[in-house]
Design a protein around this motif. Structure first.
Motif, PDB file in Angstrom:
ATOM      1  N   THR A 280       0.845  -1.187   0.000  1.00  0.00           N
ATOM      2  CA  THR A 280       0.000   0.000   0.000  1.00  0.00           C
ATOM      3  C   THR A 280       0.883   1.240   0.000  1.00  0.00           C
ATOM      4  N   ARG A 281       0.715   2.099  -0.993  1.00  0.00           N
ATOM      5  CA  ARG A 281       1.424   3.377  -1.030  1.00  0.00           C
ATOM      6  C   ARG A 281       0.606   4.418  -0.266  1.00  0.00           C
ATOM      7  N   VAL A 282       1.267   5.184   0.579  1.00  0.00           N
ATOM      8  CA  VAL A 282       0.615   6.270   1.302  1.00  0.00           C
ATOM      9  C   VAL A 282       1.295   7.558   0.888  1.00  0.00           C
ATOM     10  N   MET A 283       0.526   8.482   0.339  1.00  0.00           N
ATOM     11  CA  MET A 283       1.113   9.714  -0.167  1.00  0.00           C
ATOM     12  C   MET A 283       0.179  10.895   0.065  1.00  0.00           C
ATOM     13  N   ILE A 284       0.750  12.084   0.058  1.00  0.00           N
ATOM     14  CA  ILE A 284      -0.037  13.302   0.201  1.00  0.00           C
ATOM     15  C   ILE A 284      -0.640  13.679  -1.146  1.00  0.00           C
ATOM     16  N   GLY A 285      -1.901  14.093  -1.129  1.00  0.00           N
ATOM     17  CA  GLY A 285      -2.580  14.488  -2.360  1.00  0.00           C
ATOM     18  C   GLY A 285      -1.969  15.739  -2.970  1.00  0.00           C
ATOM     19  N   LYS A 286      -2.253  15.947  -4.226  1.00  0.00           N
ATOM     20  CA  LYS A 286      -1.706  17.098  -4.946  1.00  0.00           C
ATOM     21  C   LYS A 286      -2.602  18.335  -4.885  1.00  0.00           C
ATOM     22  N   LEU A 287      -3.824  18.180  -4.343  1.00  0.00           N
ATOM     23  CA  LEU A 287      -4.806  19.266  -4.457  1.00  0.00           C
ATOM     24  C   LEU A 287      -5.428  19.638  -3.115  1.00  0.00           C
ATOM     25  N   ALA A 288      -4.629  19.581  -2.044  1.00  0.00           N
ATOM     26  CA  ALA A 288      -5.179  19.728  -0.697  1.00  0.00           C
ATOM     27  C   ALA A 288      -5.911  21.046  -0.472  1.00  0.00           C
ATOM     28  N   GLU A 289      -5.506  22.101  -1.159  1.00  0.00           N
ATOM     29  CA  GLU A 289      -6.093  23.423  -0.906  1.00  0.00           C
ATOM     30  C   GLU A 289      -7.447  23.621  -1.588  1.00  0.00           C
ATOM     31  N   ASN A 290      -7.665  22.937  -2.714  1.00  0.00           N
ATOM     32  CA  ASN A 290      -8.902  23.186  -3.470  1.00  0.00           C
ATOM     33  C   ASN A 290      -9.526  21.908  -4.012  1.00  0.00           C
ATOM     34  N   ASP A 291      -9.223  20.766  -3.384  1.00  0.00           N
ATOM     35  CA  ASP A 291      -9.713  19.502  -3.932  1.00  0.00           C
ATOM     36  C   ASP A 291     -11.226  19.372  -3.889  1.00  0.00           C
ATOM     37  N   ALA A 292     -11.882  19.932  -2.853  1.00  0.00           N
ATOM     38  CA  ALA A 292     -13.337  19.782  -2.742  1.00  0.00           C
ATOM     39  C   ALA A 292     -14.070  20.505  -3.863  1.00  0.00           C
ATOM     40  N   VAL A 293     -13.664  21.737  -4.161  1.00  0.00           N
ATOM     41  CA  VAL A 293     -14.352  22.492  -5.220  1.00  0.00           C
ATOM     42  C   VAL A 293     -14.022  21.915  -6.602  1.00  0.00           C
ATOM     43  N   LEU A 294     -12.787  21.474  -6.809  1.00  0.00           N
ATOM     44  CA  LEU A 294     -12.459  20.843  -8.089  1.00  0.00           C
ATOM     45  C   LEU A 294     -13.204  19.520  -8.235  1.00  0.00           C
ATOM     46  N   GLY A 295     -13.333  18.798  -7.126  1.00  0.00           N
ATOM     47  CA  GLY A 295     -14.102  17.553  -7.170  1.00  0.00           C
ATOM     48  C   GLY A 295     -15.565  17.787  -7.472  1.00  0.00           C
ATOM     49  N   ALA A 296     -16.093  18.935  -7.028  1.00  0.00           N
ATOM     50  CA  ALA A 296     -17.475  19.277  -7.361  1.00  0.00           C
ATOM     51  C   ALA A 296     -17.623  19.495  -8.863  1.00  0.00           C
ATOM     52  N   VAL A 297     -16.583  20.055  -9.485  1.00  0.00           N
ATOM     53  CA  VAL A 297     -16.577  20.169 -10.956  1.00  0.00           C
ATOM     54  C   VAL A 297     -16.626  18.773 -11.568  1.00  0.00           C
ATOM     55  N   GLY A 298     -15.779  17.880 -11.055  1.00  0.00           N
ATOM     56  CA  GLY A 298     -15.774  16.505 -11.546  1.00  0.00           C
ATOM     57  C   GLY A 298     -17.099  15.812 -11.345  1.00  0.00           C
ATOM     58  N   LEU A 299     -17.760  16.103 -10.217  1.00  0.00           N
ATOM     59  CA  LEU A 299     -19.076  15.533  -9.932  1.00  0.00           C
ATOM     60  C   LEU A 299     -20.079  15.957 -10.991  1.00  0.00           C
ATOM     61  N   ALA A 300     -20.044  17.235 -11.364  1.00  0.00           N
ATOM     62  CA  ALA A 300     -20.952  17.732 -12.401  1.00  0.00           C
ATOM     63  C   ALA A 300     -20.643  17.091 -13.753  1.00  0.00           C
ATOM     64  N   LEU A 301     -19.371  17.006 -14.097  1.00  0.00           N
ATOM     65  CA  LEU A 301     -18.990  16.418 -15.382  1.00  0.00           C
ATOM     66  C   LEU A 301     -19.426  14.956 -15.475  1.00  0.00           C
ATOM     67  N   ARG A 302     -19.215  14.215 -14.405  1.00  0.00           N
ATOM     68  CA  ARG A 302     -19.632  12.802 -14.393  1.00  0.00           C
ATOM     69  C   ARG A 302     -21.154  12.675 -14.401  1.00  0.00           C
ATOM     70  N   GLY A 303     -21.807  13.539 -13.627  1.00  0.00           N
ATOM     71  CA  GLY A 303     -23.262  13.486 -13.576  1.00  0.00           C
ATOM     72  C   GLY A 303     -23.909  13.799 -14.912  1.00  0.00           C
ATOM     73  N   LEU A 304     -23.382  14.795 -15.598  1.00  0.00           N
ATOM     74  CA  LEU A 304     -23.913  15.164 -16.912  1.00  0.00           C
ATOM     75  C   LEU A 304     -23.684  14.043 -17.921  1.00  0.00           C
ATOM     76  N   ALA A 305     -22.520  13.399 -17.841  1.00  0.00           N
ATOM     77  CA  ALA A 305     -22.208  12.309 -18.768  1.00  0.00           C
ATOM     78  C   ALA A 305     -23.136  11.118 -18.579  1.00  0.00           C
ATOM     79  N   ALA A 306     -23.655  10.962 -17.356  1.00  0.00           N
ATOM     80  CA  ALA A 306     -24.526   9.830 -17.064  1.00  0.00           C
ATOM     81  C   ALA A 306     -25.993  10.098 -17.384  1.00  0.00           C
ATOM     82  N   LEU A 307     -26.335  11.360 -17.677  1.00  0.00           N
ATOM     83  CA  LEU A 307     -27.727  11.677 -18.000  1.00  0.00           C
ATOM     84  C   LEU A 307     -28.123  11.063 -19.343  1.00  0.00           C
ATOM     85  N   PRO A 308     -29.380  10.628 -19.460  1.00  0.00           N
ATOM     86  CA  PRO A 308     -29.824  10.045 -20.742  1.00  0.00           C
ATOM     87  C   PRO A 308     -29.874  11.086 -21.849  1.00  0.00           C
TER      88      PRO A 308
END
Length: 308
Positions: A280-308
């Protein structure tokens, strides 16, 4: 577009369908703000931001929203630990009515994991675990490239594993949760009292880097508790990768080295017992300061892609 709802500010990020981030913005708000207020603030920020970027607001396809606490698959905040008045609020409905776009909502740590998949340290990994060390403690489990949210949205809530049943009372109502045992907020209050001034989560890393023994001890104590909690997770899941995220990771190796040492001491599958590809590799993330808001962007992109 991604939105992260914090206790004292709202963060926003705009990206295009190629995953390129065009703009990031943060605005302070009064503590205890309502969901309706948040939706109106986001609407106003979006209007201004799109104008600054020279974009037509009609080009907005959808919105991802990151929030503290478990969020059901339908977008309802189940238990809003950081923002207690939001429990029972359906983010998708309230923001969707104001923004008139599809809205997708999830817990902030799950969003952080998405950000690390799309832009960060988990690129190329299908399976991993994220442990978030901030004022609170969160987590996420990713399997086959998808975040495991659980039947009611409580999957990966590592901070609320009861490590010590007779321990301190947690804001979730249980005792001895990992978040309480790590005690970032409590430790900051103790340091502020001892030093006679307000010590922030940012100050601790800076002070430790300059040799302050109190700050170093605080980081070591948190690493001890986090490592023990992570060892339980590692024994259950045995992931190929663990990403440690959150603002406490500013401490770098002062946090990571003792955390990994404690993890290795208490987990079942130890690095010395298995070949390198199986460790198991344990490492520090690259986006600690803004990962939540960038992940929300990813959430929207994935959600839109899954829409019929």
């Amino acid at each position: 577009m991604g939105v992260h709802l914090n206790q004292q500010d709202i963060r926003l990020a705009i990206a295009d369908v190629s995953h390129s981030v065009i703009l990031e913005k943060s605005i302070e708000v009064e503590p205890g703000y309502s969901p309706q207020c948040a939706a109106a603030v986001v609407r106003d920020i979006v209007t201004v931001a799109y104008g600054v970027c020279g974009l037509d607001i009609s080009a907005l396809l959808g919105v991802g929203v990151s929030v503290c606490g478990p969020v059901s698959p339908g977008g309802m905040v189940q238990r809003a630990n950081g923002m207690p008045t939001w429990a029972g609020v359906n983010i998708s409905q309230i923001f969707g009515a104001v923004l008139e776009k599809p809205v997708f909502a999830d817990n902030e740590s799950n969003c952080s994991a998405l950000a690390e998949i799309m832009w960060g340290a988990a690129a190329g990994y299908e399976d991993f675990v994220l442990l978030k060390l901030d004022l609170g403690v969160g987590g996420a489990i990713v399997r086959n490239g998808k975040v495991i949210t659980g039947v009611a949205g409580g999957g990966g809530e590592f901070g609320h594993m009861s490590i010590e049943p007779n321990g301190g009372l947690c804001r979730c109502g249980n005792r001895g949760c990992l978040e309480v045992q790590i005690g970032v907020d409590r430790s900051l209050q103790e340091m502020s009292r001892l030093y006679g001034r307000i010590i922030t989560i940012y100050d601790v890393s800076a002070m430790a880097s300059q040799g302050d023994v109190g700050a170093r001890r605080m980081i070591e104590d948190m690493a001890e508790q986090a490592g023990r909690g992570l060892a339980l997770i590692g024994t259950i899941i045995n992931p190929p990768l663990v990403i440690v995220s959150g603002r406490m990771t500013r401490a770098g190796d002062m946090l990571l080295k003792p955390l990994v040492a404690v993890y290795e001491k208490h987990t079942l599958m130890k690095a010395r017992d298995v070949p390198s590809p199986m460790r198991t590799r344990v490492m520090i993330g690259k986006l600690a300061e803004n990962d939540a808001v960038l992940g929300a962007v990813g959430l929207a992109l994935r959600g839109l892609a899954a829409l019929p």
